[in-house]
Design a protein around this motif. Structure first.
Motif, PDB file in Angstrom:
ATOM      1  N   ILE A   1      44.577 -27.635 -31.741  1.00  0.00           N
ATOM      2  CA  ILE A   1      44.273 -27.763 -30.310  1.00  0.00           C
ATOM      3  C   ILE A   1      44.637 -26.488 -29.573  1.00  0.00           C
ATOM      4  CG2 ILE A   1      44.907 -28.991 -28.200  1.00  0.00           C
ATOM      5  CD1 ILE A   1      45.173 -31.510 -29.971  1.00  0.00           C
ATOM      6  N   TRP A   2      45.786 -25.897 -29.905  1.00  0.00           N
ATOM      7  CA  TRP A   2      46.229 -24.672 -29.250  1.00  0.00           C
ATOM      8  C   TRP A   2      45.247 -23.529 -29.515  1.00  0.00           C
ATOM      9  CZ3 TRP A   2      48.652 -20.182 -31.579  1.00  0.00           C
ATOM     10  CH2 TRP A   2      49.116 -19.275 -30.639  1.00  0.00           C
ATOM     11  N   VAL A   3      44.815 -23.378 -30.761  1.00  0.00           N
ATOM     12  CA  VAL A   3      43.861 -22.322 -31.099  1.00  0.00           C
ATOM     13  C   VAL A   3      42.522 -22.575 -30.413  1.00  0.00           C
ATOM     14  CG1 VAL A   3      42.510 -21.339 -33.001  1.00  0.00           C
ATOM     15  CG2 VAL A   3      44.961 -21.697 -33.266  1.00  0.00           C
ATOM     16  N   ALA A   4      42.085 -23.825 -30.390  1.00  0.00           N
ATOM     17  CA  ALA A   4      40.813 -24.159 -29.745  1.00  0.00           C
ATOM     18  C   ALA A   4      40.867 -23.846 -28.257  1.00  0.00           C
ATOM     19  CB  ALA A   4      40.477 -25.622 -29.975  1.00  0.00           C
ATOM     20  N   ASN A   5      41.968 -24.161 -27.613  1.00  0.00           N
ATOM     21  CA  ASN A   5      42.107 -23.857 -26.185  1.00  0.00           C
ATOM     22  C   ASN A   5      42.163 -22.356 -25.944  1.00  0.00           C
ATOM     23  OD1 ASN A   5      42.058 -26.468 -25.241  1.00  0.00           O
ATOM     24  ND2 ASN A   5      44.271 -26.714 -25.368  1.00  0.00           N
ATOM     25  N   ASP A   6      42.813 -21.643 -26.837  1.00  0.00           N
ATOM     26  CA  ASP A   6      42.932 -20.199 -26.691  1.00  0.00           C
ATOM     27  C   ASP A   6      41.579 -19.511 -26.847  1.00  0.00           C
ATOM     28  OD1 ASP A   6      44.631 -17.993 -26.208  1.00  0.00           O
ATOM     29  OD2 ASP A   6      44.554 -17.450 -28.336  1.00  0.00           O
ATOM     30  N   MET A   7      40.691 -20.096 -27.638  1.00  0.00           N
ATOM     31  CA  MET A   7      39.374 -19.508 -27.877  1.00  0.00           C
ATOM     32  C   MET A   7      38.297 -20.142 -26.994  1.00  0.00           C
ATOM     33  SD  MET A   7      39.605 -19.327 -32.008  1.00  0.00           S
ATOM     34  CE  MET A   7      38.072 -18.455 -32.223  1.00  0.00           C
ATOM     35  N   ASP A   8      38.664 -20.954 -26.034  1.00  0.00           N
ATOM     36  CA  ASP A   8      37.751 -21.643 -25.120  1.00  0.00           C
ATOM     37  C   ASP A   8      36.781 -22.568 -25.839  1.00  0.00           C
ATOM     38  OD1 ASP A   8      38.857 -20.615 -22.801  1.00  0.00           O
ATOM     39  OD2 ASP A   8      37.533 -18.874 -22.793  1.00  0.00           O
TER      40      ASP A   8
ATOM     41  N   GLY B   1      37.466 -25.622 -26.399  1.00  0.00           N
ATOM     42  CA  GLY B   1      37.630 -26.886 -25.705  1.00  0.00           C
ATOM     43  C   GLY B   1      36.633 -27.053 -24.574  1.00  0.00           C
ATOM     44  N   LYS B   2      36.375 -25.977 -23.835  1.00  0.00           N
ATOM     45  CA  LYS B   2      35.426 -26.048 -22.720  1.00  0.00           C
ATOM     46  C   LYS B   2      34.018 -26.337 -23.217  1.00  0.00           C
ATOM     47  CE  LYS B   2      38.021 -22.969 -19.719  1.00  0.00           C
ATOM     48  NZ  LYS B   2      38.054 -21.678 -19.042  1.00  0.00           N
ATOM     49  N   VAL B   3      33.637 -25.696 -24.289  1.00  0.00           N
ATOM     50  CA  VAL B   3      32.309 -25.910 -24.860  1.00  0.00           C
ATOM     51  C   VAL B   3      32.190 -27.340 -25.386  1.00  0.00           C
ATOM     52  CG1 VAL B   3      30.732 -25.210 -26.694  1.00  0.00           C
ATOM     53  CG2 VAL B   3      32.003 -23.479 -25.433  1.00  0.00           C
ATOM     54  N   ALA B   4      33.221 -27.805 -26.086  1.00  0.00           N
ATOM     55  CA  ALA B   4      33.196 -29.165 -26.628  1.00  0.00           C
ATOM     56  C   ALA B   4      33.157 -30.195 -25.510  1.00  0.00           C
ATOM     57  CB  ALA B   4      34.410 -29.398 -27.520  1.00  0.00           C
ATOM     58  N   LEU B   5      33.926 -29.970 -24.448  1.00  0.00           N
ATOM     59  CA  LEU B   5      33.930 -30.898 -23.319  1.00  0.00           C
ATOM     60  C   LEU B   5      32.568 -30.914 -22.632  1.00  0.00           C
ATOM     61  CD1 LEU B   5      35.556 -32.856 -21.606  1.00  0.00           C
ATOM     62  CD2 LEU B   5      36.318 -30.918 -20.244  1.00  0.00           C
ATOM     63  N   GLU B   6      31.941 -29.762 -22.495  1.00  0.00           N
ATOM     64  CA  GLU B   6      30.615 -29.697 -21.884  1.00  0.00           C
ATOM     65  C   GLU B   6      29.585 -30.436 -22.741  1.00  0.00           C
ATOM     66  OE1 GLU B   6      27.316 -26.287 -20.848  1.00  0.00           O
ATOM     67  OE2 GLU B   6      29.440 -25.776 -20.676  1.00  0.00           O
ATOM     68  N   ARG B   7      29.645 -30.270 -24.052  1.00  0.00           N
ATOM     69  CA  ARG B   7      28.721 -30.981 -24.940  1.00  0.00           C
ATOM     70  C   ARG B   7      28.947 -32.486 -24.889  1.00  0.00           C
ATOM     71  NH1 ARG B   7      28.305 -27.251 -30.372  1.00  0.00           N
ATOM     72  NH2 ARG B   7      27.332 -25.478 -29.337  1.00  0.00           N
ATOM     73  N   LEU B   8      30.203 -32.896 -24.798  1.00  0.00           N
ATOM     74  CA  LEU B   8      30.512 -34.321 -24.691  1.00  0.00           C
ATOM     75  C   LEU B   8      29.972 -34.897 -23.394  1.00  0.00           C
ATOM     76  CD1 LEU B   8      31.949 -36.832 -25.807  1.00  0.00           C
ATOM     77  CD2 LEU B   8      34.015 -36.038 -24.632  1.00  0.00           C
ATOM     78  N   ARG B   9      30.133 -34.168 -22.313  1.00  0.00           N
ATOM     79  CA  ARG B   9      29.586 -34.628 -21.015  1.00  0.00           C
ATOM     80  C   ARG B   9      28.085 -34.747 -21.082  1.00  0.00           C
ATOM     81  NH1 ARG B   9      33.163 -30.821 -17.090  1.00  0.00           N
ATOM     82  NH2 ARG B   9      35.058 -32.106 -17.099  1.00  0.00           N
ATOM     83  N   ASN B  10      27.427 -33.773 -21.665  1.00  0.00           N
ATOM     84  CA  ASN B  10      25.970 -33.826 -21.775  1.00  0.00           C
ATOM     85  C   ASN B  10      25.522 -34.984 -22.660  1.00  0.00           C
ATOM     86  OD1 ASN B  10      25.608 -31.599 -20.148  1.00  0.00           O
ATOM     87  ND2 ASN B  10      25.555 -30.164 -21.853  1.00  0.00           N
ATOM     88  N   TRP B  11      26.239 -35.217 -23.768  1.00  0.00           N
ATOM     89  CA  TRP B  11      25.916 -36.290 -24.679  1.00  0.00           C
ATOM     90  C   TRP B  11      26.083 -37.656 -23.998  1.00  0.00           C
ATOM     91  CZ3 TRP B  11      29.070 -39.915 -27.523  1.00  0.00           C
ATOM     92  CH2 TRP B  11      28.376 -40.578 -28.534  1.00  0.00           C
ATOM     93  N   LEU B  12      27.119 -37.770 -23.158  1.00  0.00           N
ATOM     94  CA  LEU B  12      27.349 -39.027 -22.444  1.00  0.00           C
ATOM     95  C   LEU B  12      26.489 -39.161 -21.184  1.00  0.00           C
ATOM     96  CD1 LEU B  12      31.238 -39.245 -22.717  1.00  0.00           C
ATOM     97  CD2 LEU B  12      29.545 -40.581 -23.976  1.00  0.00           C
ATOM     98  N   GLY B  13      25.830 -38.082 -20.792  1.00  0.00           N
ATOM     99  CA  GLY B  13      24.994 -38.106 -19.599  1.00  0.00           C
ATOM    100  C   GLY B  13      25.795 -38.018 -18.314  1.00  0.00           C
TER     101      GLY B  13
END
Length: 53
Positions: free
Chosen positions: A30-37, A39-51
């Motif tokens: 999680i720390w590495v993912a947040n450091d490399m941003d 998390g933002k991409v994954a959260l955006e994809r999740l939002r799009n997937w959920l509509g």
């Protein structure tokens, strides 16, 4: 009775691998993912997937 240190460590890790993963590996990922941003991409994809986004 004496137990070889390598065997004792191996036994400990084999019995407690889930706890070790939960306390060390998962937060590190999680720390590495947040450091490399990632998390933002994954959260955006999740939002799009959920509509939501």
């Amino acid at each position: 009775m004496a137990v070889a240190p390598a065997r004792a460590v191996g036994r400990f890790f084999s019995k407690n691998w889930q706890e070790i993963a939960a306390t060390v590996a998962i937060p590190s990922i999680i720390w590495v993912a947040n450091d490399m941003d990632v998390g933002k991409v994954a959260l955006e994809r999740l939002r799009n997937w959920l509509g939501i986004g």
